[in-house]
Design an enzyme around this catalytic site. Sequence first.
Site, mmCIF file in Angstrom:
data_model
loop_
_atom_site.group_PDB
_atom_site.id
_atom_site.type_symbol
_atom_site.label_atom_id
_atom_site.label_comp_id
_atom_site.label_asym_id
_atom_site.label_seq_id
_atom_site.Cartn_x
_atom_site.Cartn_y
_atom_site.Cartn_z
ATOM 1 N N GLN A 1 0.826 -1.222 0.000
ATOM 2 C CA GLN A 1 0.000 0.000 0.000
ATOM 3 C C GLN A 1 0.858 1.269 0.000
ATOM 4 O O GLN A 1 0.696 2.151 -0.837
ATOM 5 C CB GLN A 1 -0.876 0.051 1.260
ATOM 6 C CG GLN A 1 -1.860 -1.058 1.420
ATOM 7 C CD GLN A 1 -2.858 -0.681 2.510
ATOM 8 O OE1 GLN A 1 -3.759 0.111 2.287
ATOM 9 N NE2 GLN A 1 -2.704 -1.248 3.695
ATOM 10 N N ILE B 1 13.883 -8.299 1.981
ATOM 11 C CA ILE B 1 14.657 -7.612 3.028
ATOM 12 C C ILE B 1 15.130 -8.549 4.134
ATOM 13 O O ILE B 1 15.953 -8.162 4.965
ATOM 14 C CB ILE B 1 13.884 -6.417 3.647
ATOM 15 C CG1 ILE B 1 12.621 -6.890 4.395
ATOM 16 C CG2 ILE B 1 13.570 -5.362 2.612
ATOM 17 C CD1 ILE B 1 12.160 -5.913 5.451
ATOM 18 N N THR C 1 2.708 -8.066 7.225
ATOM 19 C CA THR C 1 1.614 -7.289 7.834
ATOM 20 C C THR C 1 0.369 -8.121 8.165
ATOM 21 O O THR C 1 -0.649 -7.553 8.558
ATOM 22 C CB THR C 1 1.204 -6.117 6.911
ATOM 23 O OG1 THR C 1 0.864 -6.649 5.624
ATOM 24 C CG2 THR C 1 2.311 -5.102 6.776
ATOM 25 N N ASP D 1 1.638 1.190 15.560
ATOM 26 C CA ASP D 1 1.055 1.465 16.876
ATOM 27 C C ASP D 1 0.935 0.183 17.702
ATOM 28 O O ASP D 1 0.763 0.248 18.919
ATOM 29 C CB ASP D 1 -0.337 2.091 16.706
ATOM 30 C CG ASP D 1 -1.281 1.231 15.885
ATOM 31 O OD1 ASP D 1 -0.806 0.509 14.987
ATOM 32 O OD2 ASP D 1 -2.501 1.259 16.140
ATOM 33 N N TYR E 1 2.995 -9.845 15.794
ATOM 34 C CA TYR E 1 3.283 -8.785 14.805
ATOM 35 C C TYR E 1 3.906 -7.567 15.499
ATOM 36 O O TYR E 1 4.964 -7.075 15.088
ATOM 37 C CB TYR E 1 2.002 -8.404 14.072
ATOM 38 C CG TYR E 1 2.097 -7.144 13.253
ATOM 39 C CD1 TYR E 1 2.762 -7.122 12.028
ATOM 40 C CD2 TYR E 1 1.519 -5.947 13.704
ATOM 41 C CE1 TYR E 1 2.850 -5.949 11.288
ATOM 42 C CE2 TYR E 1 1.601 -4.780 12.966
ATOM 43 C CZ TYR E 1 2.269 -4.782 11.763
ATOM 44 O OH TYR E 1 2.353 -3.621 11.030
#
Length: 286
Positions: A12, A39, A64, A104, A127
């Site tokens: 995104q 990565i 994600t 967050d 996560y």
Amino acid sequence: MAKILVTGAGGQLGQEIKTLSSQYPQFDFIFADRSELPIDNAELVYAFIQKTQADVCINCAAYTAVDKAESDQDSAYRINGDGPGYLALACRDIGARLIHVSTDYVFDGTSATPLTEDDPTGPINVYGDSKLKGEQQALINYYDGTVIIRTSWVYSEFGNNFVKTMMRLMNERPSINVVDDQIGSPTYAADLAAAILTIVTADSFVPGIYHYSNEGEISWYDFALAIRQHIGSTCTVNPIPSSGFPTPAKRPHYSLLDKSLIKETYNLTIPDWQSSLKTCISRLRP
Ligand SMILES: NC(=O)c1ccc[n+]([C@@H]2O[C@H](COP(=O)([O-])OP(=O)(O)OC[C@H]3O[C@@H](n4cnc5c(N)ncnc54)[C@H](OP(=O)(O)O)[C@@H]3O)[C@@H](O)[C@H]2O)c1
């Protein structure tokens, strides 16, 4: 011409940066998706960054899938935990700046006031913990050259996200249930992309951790109601507690980010969530 490497370019945020990149002709952008630059592969990361000699690396790559991470911990820690550390080391070697994106969900959700960068972390799911490890790895390896931006509830025209899911469900069903006891603020990835490019072009680069989301404080239920209004749906939206929607990963009940530091340091004006939602929906349904 300064080179900007964008990792995770197929996601995104990566795609929103790509959309904005035409407004920055002074830069040579290199967009690398997962197949070109995984990565979590230290050797490939090092070789790719040596070869490109980028001046700035914007890391949009991440694992994600919050719920899947609970049962796929190795992948989550490898990509979210180790990956940013590899990028930081490779960037340090060539003196490139690293802008890394975090979440967050590094917080436990028990705060009652907007979270600052100095508030204690305490992730309550894999996560969030893997992303916290990634922050730590990046900063340990390259403190002076890294900016970390924690963001929340990301949506955009691209990929899968809450806004697109709600728009689909509201078309398909007469009623839906949405949790009303998780409080935060959404982030339109196009706004975050613009903020990142403001940091890239700022007169001075101030390393450290920053918080960014759109302005405002809402629940997912409030967000769903606003989506319903924008698309003119008659679907009934019922507020439910998180306990009524069990998921493999626990979510923080409160994760509103305090954006004062990024606004002051980089002279940013952040759009409110309503106007950004309207923009995104108008792009999805021109
Ligand atoms: N989405 C949210 O609600 C949210 C909330 C808070 C923070 N964030 C953070 O914001 C950042 C951007 O998120 P986003 O919403 O743009 O995520 P996204 O749409 O899921 O994009 C992530 C991209 O990373 C790629 N990727 C996965 N593993 C990789 C690897 N090993 N090497 C290279 N690329 C890899 C993915 O490719 P594949 O699709 O092929 O796997 C995908 O294109 C991330 O750091 C995320 O943690 C997101």
